[in-house]
Design a protein around this motif. Structure first.
Motif, PDB file in Angstrom:
ATOM      1  N   UNK A  68       0.818  -1.215   0.000  1.00 19.12           N
ATOM      2  CA  UNK A  68       0.000   0.000   0.000  1.00 19.12           C
ATOM      3  C   UNK A  68       0.849   1.261   0.000  1.00 19.12           C
ATOM      4  N   UNK A  69       2.045   1.185   0.585  1.00 21.41           N
ATOM      5  CA  UNK A  69       2.903   2.371   0.641  1.00 21.41           C
ATOM      6  C   UNK A  69       3.624   2.622  -0.682  1.00 21.41           C
ATOM      7  N   UNK A  70       3.633   1.637  -1.564  1.00 18.88           N
ATOM      8  CA  UNK A  70       4.297   1.799  -2.863  1.00 18.88           C
ATOM      9  C   UNK A  70       3.486   2.733  -3.758  1.00 18.88           C
ATOM     10  N   UNK A  71       2.153   2.749  -3.557  1.00 19.24           N
ATOM     11  CA  UNK A  71       1.263   3.655  -4.273  1.00 19.24           C
ATOM     12  C   UNK A  71       1.296   3.427  -5.788  1.00 19.24           C
ATOM     13  N   UNK A  72       1.204   2.192  -6.183  1.00 18.46           N
ATOM     14  CA  UNK A  72       1.101   1.826  -7.591  1.00 18.46           C
ATOM     15  C   UNK A  72      -0.072   0.882  -7.765  1.00 18.46           C
ATOM     16  N   UNK A  73      -0.664   0.912  -8.945  1.00 18.36           N
ATOM     17  CA  UNK A  73      -1.748  -0.018  -9.208  1.00 18.36           C
ATOM     18  C   UNK A  73      -1.349  -1.083 -10.216  1.00 18.36           C
ATOM     19  N   UNK A  74      -0.070  -1.124 -10.547  1.00 14.85           N
ATOM     20  CA  UNK A  74       0.418  -2.105 -11.515  1.00 14.85           C
ATOM     21  C   UNK A  74       1.838  -2.529 -11.120  1.00 14.85           C
ATOM     22  N   UNK A  75       2.031  -3.825 -10.988  1.00 15.81           N
ATOM     23  CA  UNK A  75       3.336  -4.358 -10.592  1.00 15.81           C
ATOM     24  C   UNK A  75       3.773  -5.412 -11.591  1.00 15.81           C
ATOM     25  N   UNK A  76       5.035  -5.359 -11.984  1.00 20.67           N
ATOM     26  CA  UNK A  76       5.645  -6.394 -12.815  1.00 20.67           C
ATOM     27  C   UNK A  76       6.685  -7.123 -11.974  1.00 20.67           C
ATOM     28  N   UNK A  77       6.664  -8.437 -12.042  1.00 22.19           N
ATOM     29  CA  UNK A  77       7.637  -9.245 -11.325  1.00 22.19           C
ATOM     30  C   UNK A  77       8.488  -9.979 -12.349  1.00 22.19           C
ATOM     31  N   UNK A  78       9.794  -9.766 -12.299  1.00 14.57           N
ATOM     32  CA  UNK A  78      10.720 -10.484 -13.179  1.00 14.57           C
ATOM     33  C   UNK A  78      11.217 -11.713 -12.419  1.00 14.57           C
ATOM     34  N   UNK A  79      10.987 -12.878 -13.001  1.00 13.56           N
ATOM     35  CA  UNK A  79      11.237 -14.140 -12.305  1.00 13.56           C
ATOM     36  C   UNK A  79      11.966 -15.117 -13.222  1.00 13.56           C
ATOM     37  N   UNK A  80      13.048 -15.718 -12.726  1.00  7.89           N
ATOM     38  CA  UNK A  80      13.779 -16.688 -13.543  1.00  7.89           C
ATOM     39  C   UNK A  80      13.842 -18.070 -12.907  1.00  7.89           C
ATOM     40  N   UNK A  81      13.067 -18.297 -11.868  1.00  6.29           N
ATOM     41  CA  UNK A  81      13.075 -19.601 -11.229  1.00  6.29           C
ATOM     42  C   UNK A  81      13.912 -19.648  -9.966  1.00  6.29           C
ATOM     43  N   UNK A  82      14.471 -18.515  -9.545  1.00  6.89           N
ATOM     44  CA  UNK A  82      15.279 -18.495  -8.330  1.00  6.89           C
ATOM     45  C   UNK A  82      14.421 -18.774  -7.100  1.00  6.89           C
ATOM     46  N   UNK A  83      13.151 -18.450  -7.186  1.00 12.38           N
ATOM     47  CA  UNK A  83      12.174 -18.752  -6.146  1.00 12.38           C
ATOM     48  C   UNK A  83      11.034 -19.496  -6.834  1.00 12.38           C
ATOM     49  N   UNK A  84      10.514 -20.525  -6.188  1.00 15.06           N
ATOM     50  CA  UNK A  84       9.413 -21.292  -6.767  1.00 15.06           C
ATOM     51  C   UNK A  84       8.238 -20.369  -7.097  1.00 15.06           C
ATOM     52  N   UNK A  85       7.698 -20.503  -8.299  1.00 15.84           N
ATOM     53  CA  UNK A  85       6.575 -19.682  -8.722  1.00 15.84           C
ATOM     54  C   UNK A  85       5.361 -19.894  -7.814  1.00 15.84           C
ATOM     55  N   UNK A  86       5.163 -21.089  -7.328  1.00 15.20           N
ATOM     56  CA  UNK A  86       4.051 -21.371  -6.414  1.00 15.20           C
ATOM     57  C   UNK A  86       4.195 -20.567  -5.124  1.00 15.20           C
ATOM     58  N   UNK A  87       5.405 -20.434  -4.614  1.00 16.39           N
ATOM     59  CA  UNK A  87       5.623 -19.656  -3.390  1.00 16.39           C
ATOM     60  C   UNK A  87       5.298 -18.179  -3.619  1.00 16.39           C
ATOM     61  N   UNK A  88       5.647 -17.673  -4.784  1.00 14.01           N
ATOM     62  CA  UNK A  88       5.321 -16.289  -5.136  1.00 14.01           C
ATOM     63  C   UNK A  88       3.807 -16.139  -5.236  1.00 14.01           C
ATOM     64  N   UNK A  89       3.173 -17.078  -5.907  1.00 18.20           N
ATOM     65  CA  UNK A  89       1.725 -17.067  -6.053  1.00 18.20           C
ATOM     66  C   UNK A  89       1.029 -17.100  -4.697  1.00 18.20           C
ATOM     67  N   UNK A  90       1.513 -17.922  -3.781  1.00 19.10           N
ATOM     68  CA  UNK A  90       0.920 -18.000  -2.440  1.00 19.10           C
ATOM     69  C   UNK A  90       0.979 -16.653  -1.725  1.00 19.10           C
ATOM     70  N   UNK A  91       2.095 -15.954  -1.859  1.00 18.78           N
ATOM     71  CA  UNK A  91       2.244 -14.635  -1.227  1.00 18.78           C
ATOM     72  C   UNK A  91       1.283 -13.643  -1.858  1.00 18.78           C
ATOM     73  N   UNK A  92       1.177 -13.667  -3.184  1.00 18.68           N
ATOM     74  CA  UNK A  92       0.281 -12.742  -3.873  1.00 18.68           C
ATOM     75  C   UNK A  92      -1.169 -12.993  -3.474  1.00 18.68           C
ATOM     76  N   UNK A  93      -1.552 -14.246  -3.388  1.00 19.00           N
ATOM     77  CA  UNK A  93      -2.931 -14.577  -3.023  1.00 19.00           C
ATOM     78  C   UNK A  93      -3.230 -14.231  -1.569  1.00 19.00           C
ATOM     79  N   UNK A  94      -2.240 -14.412  -0.723  1.00 18.75           N
ATOM     80  CA  UNK A  94      -2.405 -14.098   0.697  1.00 18.75           C
ATOM     81  C   UNK A  94      -2.599 -12.592   0.919  1.00 18.75           C
TER      82      UNK A  94
END
Length: 96
Positions: A68-94
């Motif tokens: 909320x403090x970032x004050x943006x309505x659009x975020x891009x995440x650059x991902x190359x597999x260094x972190x499991x995509x499912x773990x990222x998805x879980x954080x986003x959904x949470x």
């Protein structure tokens, strides 16, 4: 607050950063996306974007706790597999 999140994923050297730089330039200056990247490759994301480099899942989660403090309505995440995509998805959904 509803935030549009897009994940750009691919192997090292596949053109993720080039894509993000080109795609980001299609936005009006005041609507430019906030970029979170999970790798440091040879190319750099243009300095005109607000951006954060995270090295771990914990750092990634901390960014989304403060979203909320970032004050943006659009975020891009650059991902190359260094972190499991499912773990990222879980954080986003949470964080909804």
């Amino acid at each position: 607050m509803k935030i549009k999140v897009e994940v750009v994923t691919g192997f090292l050297g596949s053109g993720k950063t080039s894509f993000i730089n080109a795609y980001g330039s299609t936005f009006k200056e005041e609507d430019r996306p906030y970029i979170i990247y999970l790798e440091k490759g040879n190319k750099k994301i243009d300095d005109k974007y607000k951006q954060t480099y995270v090295k771990s899942l914990k750092e990634f989660e901390e960014v989304f706790e403060k979203i909320d403090t970032i004050n943006n309505n659009h975020i891009l995440i650059e991902h190359n597999g260094t972190i499991e995509l499912k773990e990222i998805s879980d954080i986003l959904l949470k964080s909804q």
